[in-house]
Design a protein around this motif. Structure first.
Motif, mmCIF file in Angstrom:
data_model
loop_
_atom_site.group_PDB
_atom_site.id
_atom_site.type_symbol
_atom_site.label_atom_id
_atom_site.label_comp_id
_atom_site.label_asym_id
_atom_site.label_seq_id
_atom_site.Cartn_x
_atom_site.Cartn_y
_atom_site.Cartn_z
ATOM 1 N N ASP A 122 0.817 -1.215 0.000
ATOM 2 C CA ASP A 122 0.000 0.000 0.000
ATOM 3 C C ASP A 122 0.851 1.265 0.000
ATOM 4 O OD1 ASP A 122 -2.138 -1.688 0.006
ATOM 5 O OD2 ASP A 122 -2.703 -1.358 2.103
ATOM 6 N N ARG A 123 2.132 1.136 0.372
ATOM 7 C CA ARG A 123 3.057 2.269 0.299
ATOM 8 C C ARG A 123 3.896 2.218 -0.978
ATOM 9 N NH1 ARG A 123 4.623 4.867 5.399
ATOM 10 N NH2 ARG A 123 3.218 4.207 7.079
ATOM 11 N N SER A 124 3.535 1.290 -1.868
ATOM 12 C CA SER A 124 4.169 1.169 -3.195
ATOM 13 C C SER A 124 5.624 0.706 -3.133
ATOM 14 C CB SER A 124 4.082 2.503 -3.962
ATOM 15 O OG SER A 124 2.733 2.881 -4.139
ATOM 16 N N PHE A 125 5.963 -0.048 -2.092
ATOM 17 C CA PHE A 125 7.304 -0.618 -2.010
ATOM 18 C C PHE A 125 7.337 -2.074 -2.486
ATOM 19 C CE2 PHE A 125 7.617 2.788 1.187
ATOM 20 C CZ PHE A 125 8.776 3.416 0.743
ATOM 21 N N LEU A 126 6.186 -2.710 -2.618
ATOM 22 C CA LEU A 126 6.129 -4.134 -2.958
ATOM 23 C C LEU A 126 4.965 -4.381 -3.903
ATOM 24 C CD1 LEU A 126 7.437 -6.929 -2.166
ATOM 25 C CD2 LEU A 126 5.600 -7.146 -0.479
ATOM 26 N N ASP A 127 5.233 -5.085 -5.005
ATOM 27 C CA ASP A 127 4.163 -5.438 -5.939
ATOM 28 C C ASP A 127 3.202 -6.430 -5.298
ATOM 29 O OD1 ASP A 127 5.226 -3.822 -7.895
ATOM 30 O OD2 ASP A 127 6.267 -5.458 -8.944
ATOM 31 N N ALA A 128 1.954 -6.357 -5.669
ATOM 32 C CA ALA A 128 0.916 -7.191 -5.069
ATOM 33 C C ALA A 128 1.216 -8.679 -5.210
ATOM 34 C CB ALA A 128 -0.438 -6.862 -5.687
ATOM 35 N N LYS A 129 1.893 -9.074 -6.283
ATOM 36 C CA LYS A 129 2.137 -10.512 -6.503
ATOM 37 C C LYS A 129 3.063 -11.108 -5.447
ATOM 38 C CE LYS A 129 5.964 -9.926 -9.805
ATOM 39 N NZ LYS A 129 6.410 -10.232 -11.186
ATOM 40 N N TRP A 130 3.794 -10.244 -4.712
ATOM 41 C CA TRP A 130 4.695 -10.742 -3.689
ATOM 42 C C TRP A 130 4.080 -10.723 -2.301
ATOM 43 C CZ3 TRP A 130 8.192 -13.253 -6.106
ATOM 44 C CH2 TRP A 130 8.719 -12.790 -7.297
ATOM 45 N N VAL A 131 2.825 -10.381 -2.199
ATOM 46 C CA VAL A 131 2.136 -10.398 -0.899
ATOM 47 C C VAL A 131 1.634 -11.820 -0.683
ATOM 48 C CG1 VAL A 131 0.270 -9.407 0.483
ATOM 49 C CG2 VAL A 131 1.509 -7.974 -1.139
ATOM 50 N N ASP A 132 2.494 -12.650 -0.085
ATOM 51 C CA ASP A 132 2.219 -14.085 -0.028
ATOM 52 C C ASP A 132 2.590 -14.734 1.306
ATOM 53 O OD1 ASP A 132 4.951 -13.842 -0.225
ATOM 54 O OD2 ASP A 132 5.140 -14.886 -2.158
ATOM 55 N N GLY A 133 3.013 -13.941 2.290
ATOM 56 C CA GLY A 133 3.401 -14.511 3.577
ATOM 57 C C GLY A 133 4.803 -15.067 3.613
ATOM 58 N N TYR A 134 5.538 -14.882 2.512
ATOM 59 C CA TYR A 134 6.906 -15.397 2.383
ATOM 60 C C TYR A 134 7.854 -14.203 2.368
ATOM 61 C CZ TYR A 134 10.810 -18.002 0.187
ATOM 62 O OH TYR A 134 12.014 -18.586 -0.105
ATOM 63 N N PHE A 135 8.715 -14.090 3.396
ATOM 64 C CA PHE A 135 9.592 -12.932 3.528
ATOM 65 C C PHE A 135 10.904 -13.204 2.799
ATOM 66 C CE2 PHE A 135 9.410 -9.179 6.532
ATOM 67 C CZ PHE A 135 10.447 -8.475 5.930
ATOM 68 N N GLY A 136 10.798 -13.363 1.485
ATOM 69 C CA GLY A 136 11.972 -13.677 0.682
ATOM 70 C C GLY A 136 12.781 -12.447 0.321
ATOM 71 N N THR A 137 13.706 -12.607 -0.631
ATOM 72 C CA THR A 137 14.622 -11.523 -0.969
ATOM 73 C C THR A 137 13.893 -10.288 -1.487
ATOM 74 O OG1 THR A 137 14.945 -12.516 -3.157
ATOM 75 C CG2 THR A 137 16.540 -13.069 -1.452
ATOM 76 N N THR A 138 12.792 -10.475 -2.199
ATOM 77 C CA THR A 138 12.047 -9.334 -2.725
ATOM 78 C C THR A 138 11.439 -8.521 -1.591
ATOM 79 O OG1 THR A 138 11.538 -10.543 -4.762
ATOM 80 C CG2 THR A 138 10.176 -8.622 -4.259
#
Length: 281
Positions: A76-92
């Motif tokens: 929501d702050r435009s730091f992460l694309d929606a496709k990476w909102v998955d509960g996985y705190f990976g490199t992205t």
């Protein structure tokens, strides 16, 4: 959010206000805060260390809900694309969080992608509350070397378990101090311990004690690289860790030795715990 729950919280807040003299506005604000979902900082930081080192997209147990809330806020702050909102705190997600930290004015290792108390609280304002906070504390001197207060407490407890002193060869926050350390000592939470005068059994006992109190610890030998015998220890979930130390801890959780070759862990087997988990055991 279910309306009955909100109504119940507001009713309780009004009753509290009437009994204590707190203003209705303050009581309502307290009720709103109480109704917010929680981000467990311990679980979130754990995922941020382990997930980037996984060979797959397995989620860190107990962290998914908290990580999702963090990722949604970053989206929501435009730091992460929606496709990476998955509960996985990976490199992205680590990169996205580091960029968010930079947007707050943090620089260097203060923008290392691990959720710290200040940045996580700011990210959650009006969205979630932060629980199970980790605080590495301030830099202090011990044995002539710099560590933080959390690391110092961990070392003190390891010494107590062992019934012996431990002499440091290298402390934390030491960028460029030892080229063979590959940057692991650049941030907080990492120390090297002398094994001078120790036999094999004592060395193993020291590594075990360090692991018990929340370090990812290994005995290092000259056969592994251009360094003398020593014990390398990185405090799990220290939010001031360098990126290289974060990777070592992720590998430790995955049963590896923390070296560049990512070989199998060669240390004593213990239940992996953070310092906070050790204190609650």
């Amino acid at each position: 959010m279910k309306l009955p729950s909100c109504a119940a919280a507001l009713t309780a807040a009004v009753l509290f206000a009437s009994l204590t003299g707190v203003s209705g506005a303050s009581a309502a604000q307290a009720a709103d805060a109480e109704a917010l979902p929680s981000v467990n900082m311990e679980a979130t930081v754990k995922a941020a260390q382990i997930d980037p080192r996984r060979p797959d997209s397995t989620l860190t147990p107990g962290a998914e809900d908290s990580v999702l809330l963090v990722e949604q806020a970053l989206r929501d702050r435009s730091f992460l694309d929606a496709k990476w909102v998955d509960g996985y705190f990976g490199t992205t997600t680590v990169t996205a969080y580091a960029n968010y930290q930079k947007s707050l004015g943090f620089t260097g290792l203060d923008a290392n992608g691990l959720p710290g108390k200040t940045s996580l609280t700011k990210l959650g304002a009006g969205r979630f509350k932060v629980t199970d906070v980790i605080d590495p504390g301030t830099p202090v001197s011990t044995g002539g070397f710099v560590v933080n207060t959390r690391t110092r407490s961990m070392l003190a407890e390891a010494k107590r378990l062992l019934g012996r002193d431990l002499k440091l060869d290298q402390g934390s926050n030491n960028p460029g101090g030892d080229p063979t350390s590959a940057g692991t000592h650049d941030g907080g939470g990492v120390v090297d311990i002398s094994v001078k005068g120790m036999n094999s059994a004592t060395r193993t006992a020291v590594v075990r004690a360090l692991r018990l109190v929340g370090f990812a610890a290994w005995l290092r030998s000259p056969q592994q690289d251009n360094w003398p015998w020593h014990i390398h220890a990185a405090a799990i979930s220290d939010t001031s860790l360098s990126g290289q130390a974060q990777h070592q801890i992720g590998d430790y959780y995955l049963g590896l030795n923390g070296l560049a070759g990512r070989g199998p862990d060669d240390g004593p087997k213990v239940t992996i715990r953070t310092w906070e988990e050790y204190q609650r055991r």
